[in-house]
Design an enzyme around this catalytic site. Structure first.
Site, short mmCIF file in Angstrom:
data_model
loop_
_atom_site.label_atom_id
_atom_site.label_comp_id
_atom_site.label_asym_id
_atom_site.label_seq_id
_atom_site.Cartn_x
_atom_site.Cartn_y
_atom_site.Cartn_z
N SER A 100 0.81 -1.21 0.00
CA SER A 100 0.00 0.00 0.00
C SER A 100 0.85 1.27 0.00
O SER A 100 1.60 1.52 -0.92
CB SER A 100 -0.96 -0.04 1.20
OG SER A 100 -1.90 0.98 1.15
N ASP A 239 -2.51 6.05 -3.52
CA ASP A 239 -1.37 5.43 -2.85
C ASP A 239 -0.83 4.31 -3.73
O ASP A 239 -1.26 4.13 -4.87
CB ASP A 239 -1.76 4.93 -1.46
CG ASP A 239 -2.79 3.82 -1.49
OD1 ASP A 239 -3.52 3.71 -2.50
OD2 ASP A 239 -2.88 3.04 -0.52
N ASP A 241 -1.07 1.07 -4.00
CA ASP A 241 -1.94 0.06 -4.61
C ASP A 241 -3.28 0.63 -5.03
O ASP A 241 -4.17 -0.11 -5.45
CB ASP A 241 -2.14 -1.13 -3.66
CG ASP A 241 -2.95 -0.78 -2.42
OD1 ASP A 241 -2.95 0.39 -2.01
OD2 ASP A 241 -3.57 -1.70 -1.85
N ASP A 243 -5.89 1.85 -3.55
CA ASP A 243 -7.16 1.58 -2.89
C ASP A 243 -7.61 2.77 -2.04
O ASP A 243 -8.64 2.72 -1.38
CB ASP A 243 -7.11 0.31 -2.04
CG ASP A 243 -6.19 0.40 -0.84
OD1 ASP A 243 -5.41 1.37 -0.75
OD2 ASP A 243 -6.24 -0.50 0.02
#
Length: 447
Positions: A100, A239, A241, A243
């Protein structure tokens, strides 16, 4: 149990804490637990742009194949894209290799079930138990061993899905996107351009080690500058990833997840599609959000920190909007997890429909000053503050000082060796000093 999985999967420094052997064990145990009734369980694997992604993907894949599972490699794709593909392909599970917002040397592994939801705690405990106690797995040989399929069109599926969720074009909007040199570096610009927006992109040149480095939702300074210099309508930052998503308005002001949730609540209530007129938030949400939602005649329900807990509450009570101050926004009518690109497209569509600037929309919520200080503490001591009488006494003193005009919140990190000290109140300088003093005390007392 519960030592391996944090609030968002298994994380650690790649090839040191999160080793290929551990990745193999997670793949093998995950395949066994999640697909006990299927002879050849199917897994979708996606990853972000970290240099260690290939290493962990190979080991994880080997673990799944060793117990007869099949793997569909989706390549570099946002975490929510894996949730979508898992459902679309009717796979038994999805796996994301990402840490992340963490620096490049970290990586992580998290699972989705066949419906695209993050695993429940009890399922993670079963996986961890198999690893800890050295379970003897069935041995597959010959054609019993699993196979790998490369899915070259995976990003197209996700892009089409995101675009299908809006009923307006984004023509006339000039948007700066910061893709964090991460999983959204290619997908996000394509989505917004297809929707008709004029797009300026930064953080879209990943080299394996620059993910989240001075860019993305944890470093908004460059995005703020670009929005002002390019005279853009607003900017969006993802960010690693993708999400989560944070925004910057036309004047360069940061618009955080609480403000974004309030904008969504405002628009969804107007459209009569906010279920039970309720937004699910966490204990970290700003006190200003409670007041703003009250003005909208909406309610808030609070959970502990972690988008998985927000999601659990939403599923349990039938709510369709929830999220975190950090920018995890869950729009349950569309996806089963936080989705930065989806949230960004939806926010842009609201701005277009309301014919208001992001600054005007975000001004519906006043933000109480809030200070967050990290106290670095060993993982095995992160909860020691609960039993330390001196620390507890200091917390009580601060709560009395703030009375009903602020609060103190102490939260051990689920993914890092940190205790997060958060204070909220009317006087920024006062709460900053208090938070720093309390964090220093925690470090010294728990060293």
């Amino acid at each position: 149990m519960g030592n391996l999985f944090g609030t968002d999967g298994v994380r650690g420094v790649a090839n040191s804490e999160l080793t290929p052997q551990l990745a193999f064990e997670l793949g093998r145990a995950g395949a066994y637990v999640l697909a006990t009734n299927a002879h050849k369980p199917k897994f979708v694997i996606g990853k972000d742009t970290r240099i260690s992604g290939d290493l962990l993907e190979a080991a994880l894949t080997a673990g799944i194949l060793s117990v007869g599972g099949e793997v569909i490699k989706a390549g570099v794709i946002p975490t929510p894209g894996v949730a979508i593909l898992t459902r679309e392909l009717k796979a038994d599970a999805g796996v994301v290799i990402s840490a992340s917002h963490n620096p490049a040397e970290f990586n992580g592994i998290k699972f989705f079930n066949g419906e695209g939801f993050k695993l429940r705690d009890e399922i993670e405990d079963k996986i961890e138990e198999l690893i800890e106690f050295g379970f003897e797995y069935p041995v597959y040989i010959g054609d019993g061993v699993g196979v790998v399929t490369e899915m070259n069109e995976s990003t197209n599926v996700y892009e089409e899905f995101v675009l299908s969720t809006i009923d307006t074009d984004l023509n006339g909007l000039k948007i700066v996107l910061d893709c964090a040199n991460g999983a959204a570096y290619k997908i996000a610009p394509e989505v917004f351009e297809k929707a008709g927006a004029e797009v300026i992109v930064i953080g879209n040149d990943p080299d394996g080690i620059n993910i989240n480095k001075n860019c993305g939702s944890t470093h908004l300074e460059r995005l703020q500058s670009e929005v002002l210099e390019r005279n853009a309508d607003f900017g969006l930052a993802f960010d690693g990833d993708a999400d989560r998503m944070l925004a910057v308005d036309e004047k360069g002001n940061v618009v955080d997840g609480d403000q974004i949730l309030n904008i969504f609540a405002y628009h969804m209530k107007k459209q009569k599609c906010l279920k039970n007129d309720t937004v699910v938030i966490t204990v970290m949400s700003n006190m200003g959000l409670d007041l703003a939602l009250d003005e909208l005649k909406c309610k808030s329900v609070k959970t502990k920190v972690g988008d998985r807990y927000v999601l659990e509450e939403m599923l349990d009570k039938g709510y369709n909007l929830g999220g975190e101050q950090s920018g995890h926004i869950i729009l349950l009518d569309h996806n089963t997890t936080g989705d930065g690109v989806l949230s960004g497209v939806q926010l842009a569509a609201i701005i277009k429909k309301e014919n208001k600037s992001l600054g005007e929309l975000s001004a519906m919520m006043s933000i109480f000053p809030q200070v967050l200080v990290n106290a670095k503490v060993n993982n095995n001591k992160k909860y020691g503050y609960l039993e330390d009488e001196i620390i507890q006494g200091e917390i009580r003193k601060m709560e009395i000082m703030l009375e009903k005009k602020g609060r103190v919140l102490i939260r051990p990190s689920g993914t890092e060796p940190l205790v997060r000290v958060m204070l909220e109140g009317e006087n920024l300088n006062e709460i900053k000093t208090m938070a720093e003093n309390l964090a220093d005390m925690i470090v010294n007392r728990l060293a």
